[in-house]
Motif scaffolding. Sequence first.
Motif, PDB file in Angstrom:
ATOM      1  N   ILE A  83       0.813  -1.116   0.021  1.00 46.70           N
ATOM      2  CA  ILE A  83      -0.100  -0.062  -0.055  1.00 46.70           C
ATOM      3  C   ILE A  83       0.929   1.259   0.015  1.00 46.70           C
ATOM      4  O   ILE A  83       1.839   1.610   0.875  1.00 46.70           O
ATOM      5  N   ASP A  84       0.638   2.082  -1.150  1.00 46.92           N
ATOM      6  CA  ASP A  84       1.500   3.099  -1.178  1.00 46.92           C
ATOM      7  C   ASP A  84       1.008   4.362  -0.479  1.00 46.92           C
ATOM      8  O   ASP A  84       1.633   5.310   0.039  1.00 46.92           O
ATOM      9  N   VAL A  85      -0.341   4.635  -0.609  1.00 49.06           N
ATOM     10  CA  VAL A  85      -0.752   6.012  -0.086  1.00 49.06           C
ATOM     11  C   VAL A  85      -2.374   5.759   0.492  1.00 49.06           C
ATOM     12  O   VAL A  85      -2.861   4.863  -0.181  1.00 49.06           O
ATOM     13  N   VAL A  86      -2.517   6.301   1.638  1.00 51.59           N
ATOM     14  CA  VAL A  86      -3.882   6.193   2.278  1.00 51.59           C
ATOM     15  C   VAL A  86      -4.515   7.639   2.322  1.00 51.59           C
ATOM     16  O   VAL A  86      -3.504   8.398   2.924  1.00 51.59           O
ATOM     17  N   ILE A  87      -5.535   7.633   2.012  1.00 51.73           N
ATOM     18  CA  ILE A  87      -6.300   8.960   2.064  1.00 51.73           C
ATOM     19  C   ILE A  87      -7.540   8.785   2.945  1.00 51.73           C
ATOM     20  O   ILE A  87      -8.395   8.085   2.656  1.00 51.73           O
ATOM     21  N   ASN A  88      -7.442   9.581   4.179  1.00 52.71           N
ATOM     22  CA  ASN A  88      -8.569   9.231   5.089  1.00 52.71           C
ATOM     23  C   ASN A  88      -9.455  10.389   4.980  1.00 52.71           C
ATOM     24  O   ASN A  88      -9.184  11.729   5.480  1.00 52.71           O
ATOM     25  N   ASN A  89     -10.490  10.163   4.017  1.00 54.07           N
ATOM     26  CA  ASN A  89     -11.448  11.205   3.709  1.00 54.07           C
ATOM     27  C   ASN A  89     -12.692  11.102   4.197  1.00 54.07           C
ATOM     28  O   ASN A  89     -13.510  12.179   4.132  1.00 54.07           O
ATOM     29  N   ALA A  90     -13.282   9.989   4.811  1.00 57.93           N
ATOM     30  CA  ALA A  90     -14.586   9.795   5.339  1.00 57.93           C
ATOM     31  C   ALA A  90     -14.812  10.539   6.408  1.00 57.93           C
ATOM     32  O   ALA A  90     -14.058  10.933   7.155  1.00 57.93           O
ATOM     33  N   VAL A  91     -15.969  11.144   6.419  1.00 63.04           N
ATOM     34  CA  VAL A  91     -16.578  12.176   7.340  1.00 63.04           C
ATOM     35  C   VAL A  91     -17.974  12.001   7.509  1.00 63.04           C
ATOM     36  O   VAL A  91     -18.789  11.324   6.780  1.00 63.04           O
ATOM     37  N   VAL A  92     -18.365  12.242   8.914  1.00 62.25           N
ATOM     38  CA  VAL A  92     -19.551  12.438   9.317  1.00 62.25           C
ATOM     39  C   VAL A  92     -20.037  13.866   9.635  1.00 62.25           C
ATOM     40  O   VAL A  92     -19.058  14.670  10.442  1.00 62.25           O
ATOM     41  N   LEU A  93     -20.979  14.604   8.979  1.00 58.65           N
ATOM     42  CA  LEU A  93     -21.115  16.032   8.907  1.00 58.65           C
ATOM     43  C   LEU A  93     -22.585  16.061   9.741  1.00 58.65           C
ATOM     44  O   LEU A  93     -23.550  15.889   8.918  1.00 58.65           O
ATOM     45  N   SER A  94     -22.744  16.591  11.072  1.00 58.51           N
ATOM     46  CA  SER A  94     -23.874  16.939  11.640  1.00 58.51           C
ATOM     47  C   SER A  94     -24.065  17.829  12.531  1.00 58.51           C
ATOM     48  O   SER A  94     -23.115  18.002  13.231  1.00 58.51           O
ATOM     49  N   ALA A  95     -25.239  18.516  12.644  1.00 59.90           N
ATOM     50  CA  ALA A  95     -25.667  19.306  13.512  1.00 59.90           C
ATOM     51  C   ALA A  95     -26.223  18.987  14.792  1.00 59.90           C
ATOM     52  O   ALA A  95     -26.560  19.606  15.663  1.00 59.90           O
ATOM     53  N   ASP A  96     -26.433  17.642  14.771  1.00 52.52           N
ATOM     54  CA  ASP A  96     -27.273  17.065  15.722  1.00 52.52           C
ATOM     55  C   ASP A  96     -26.185  16.693  16.730  1.00 52.52           C
ATOM     56  O   ASP A  96     -25.636  15.428  16.579  1.00 52.52           O
ATOM     57  N   ASP A  97     -26.055  17.327  17.729  1.00 45.51           N
ATOM     58  CA  ASP A  97     -25.037  16.764  18.881  1.00 45.51           C
ATOM     59  C   ASP A  97     -24.953  15.401  19.643  1.00 45.51           C
ATOM     60  O   ASP A  97     -24.113  14.934  20.198  1.00 45.51           O
ATOM     61  N   SER A  98     -26.465  15.115  19.506  1.00 46.11           N
ATOM     62  CA  SER A  98     -26.672  13.714  20.131  1.00 46.11           C
ATOM     63  C   SER A  98     -26.110  12.609  19.412  1.00 46.11           C
ATOM     64  O   SER A  98     -25.968  11.600  19.825  1.00 46.11           O
ATOM     65  N   ASP A  99     -25.707  12.973  18.221  1.00 47.16           N
ATOM     66  CA  ASP A  99     -24.973  12.072  17.281  1.00 47.16           C
ATOM     67  C   ASP A  99     -23.422  11.975  17.495  1.00 47.16           C
ATOM     68  O   ASP A  99     -22.761  11.550  16.561  1.00 47.16           O
ATOM     69  N   TYR A 100     -22.991  12.685  18.741  1.00 50.49           N
ATOM     70  CA  TYR A 100     -21.495  13.065  18.611  1.00 50.49           C
ATOM     71  C   TYR A 100     -20.523  11.872  18.694  1.00 50.49           C
ATOM     72  O   TYR A 100     -19.560  11.873  18.104  1.00 50.49           O
ATOM     73  N   LYS A 101     -21.123  10.628  19.243  1.00 54.30           N
ATOM     74  CA  LYS A 101     -20.244   9.275  19.193  1.00 54.30           C
ATOM     75  C   LYS A 101     -20.041   8.953  17.782  1.00 54.30           C
ATOM     76  O   LYS A 101     -18.863   8.634  17.410  1.00 54.30           O
ATOM     77  N   ARG A 102     -20.894   8.992  16.836  1.00 55.93           N
ATOM     78  CA  ARG A 102     -20.693   8.625  15.478  1.00 55.93           C
ATOM     79  C   ARG A 102     -19.772   9.530  14.778  1.00 55.93           C
ATOM     80  O   ARG A 102     -18.842   9.276  13.967  1.00 55.93           O
ATOM     81  N   ILE A 103     -19.871  10.929  14.998  1.00 55.31           N
ATOM     82  CA  ILE A 103     -19.116  11.896  14.428  1.00 55.31           C
ATOM     83  C   ILE A 103     -17.576  11.766  14.965  1.00 55.31           C
ATOM     84  O   ILE A 103     -16.692  11.729  14.183  1.00 55.31           O
ATOM     85  N   VAL A 104     -17.416  11.403  16.018  1.00 56.29           N
ATOM     86  CA  VAL A 104     -15.886  11.257  16.684  1.00 56.29           C
ATOM     87  C   VAL A 104     -15.500  10.156  16.087  1.00 56.29           C
ATOM     88  O   VAL A 104     -14.315   9.860  16.146  1.00 56.29           O
ATOM     89  N   ASP A 105     -16.285   8.803  16.280  1.00 60.66           N
ATOM     90  CA  ASP A 105     -15.613   7.571  15.807  1.00 60.66           C
ATOM     91  C   ASP A 105     -15.134   7.645  14.263  1.00 60.66           C
ATOM     92  O   ASP A 105     -14.070   7.129  14.171  1.00 60.66           O
ATOM     93  N   VAL A 106     -16.012   8.288  13.455  1.00 63.11           N
ATOM     94  CA  VAL A 106     -15.550   8.453  12.040  1.00 63.11           C
ATOM     95  C   VAL A 106     -14.631   9.387  11.610  1.00 63.11           C
ATOM     96  O   VAL A 106     -13.574   9.120  11.135  1.00 63.11           O
ATOM     97  N   ASN A 107     -14.809  10.636  12.139  1.00 60.87           N
ATOM     98  CA  ASN A 107     -14.021  11.637  11.709  1.00 60.87           C
ATOM     99  C   ASN A 107     -12.617  11.708  12.282  1.00 60.87           C
ATOM    100  O   ASN A 107     -11.503  11.933  11.738  1.00 60.87           O
ATOM    101  N   LEU A 108     -12.722  11.382  13.756  1.00 61.39           N
ATOM    102  CA  LEU A 108     -11.490  11.229  14.480  1.00 61.39           C
ATOM    103  C   LEU A 108     -10.741   9.785  14.774  1.00 61.39           C
ATOM    104  O   LEU A 108      -9.455   9.367  14.336  1.00 61.39           O
TER     105      LEU A 108
END
Length: 277
Positions: free
Chosen positions: A94-119
Amino acid sequence: MSFGGVVLENIVDKVFLVTGGAAGIGAGVVRELLLENARYVAFLDIAEREGLILESELYTKFGALKAKFIKCDISNESEFADAYKQVFNKYRRIDVVINNAVVLSADDSDYKRIVDVNLTATISSTLKALDYMGIDKGGIGGTVVNVSSLLALTPKPHLPVYASTKIAVLQFSNSIGAELFYSKSKVRVLTVCFGPTDTAILQKPSISNFDKHFTQSLASRAPVRQRVKSAAYGMLQVINNGVSGSTWMIANDKSPVDISENISGGFNVMSCGIENN
């Protein structure tokens, strides 16, 4: 192939793994990589329909064995690890990895999913990439690109959880891309901060209910959006030219701008006087 007359040595004949690659900027990057003679591109996403449609398009345009869609929830550690193994076992590199996946949401109740995917998944993927590519782990070196956002640099109250994950991605990437790590692994870690881009996530129909706590829609806060093609082109330029630990801004349909000194200067200002206390 050449990019504006310049051969992209860090693209040609390289094996890529792209997360969030079924649509939007990710899909744009996948297409451009193949146009620039990448050897093989594996793109991961949970959006199976979009992923299979793109895979069929790429098969028709570039032929077999050039691109592969892998359905994967990158927040699921075992699924993610299996996807890495699948790509590595196919090409033994594997030569190059691009970590592009993202969850964009203004619903803070979904914070765990946002943190799990984005970070969390970005950190996990970077560490996996280092294990596969690092010369200190038996690899041949390589590149990791982690996607942050201009929202990490221009604090606003609209998307607190999302923006927090993106500033964390920036700090993590700059740190693990520093010379201390690069000298051991020979894996460059680069950070890209995209400005508003004309993807489906910023189209009003798709967010009509998701930003209900504010008087304006997210789309209206980003009235000027760059083309996906501009964002994808910029990504390829960064991969070809970026120094490990650097941060790049890609916005307004313009060429990438190295903003590493701005980032360093900002942290210097924030830390001023701390070491003396």
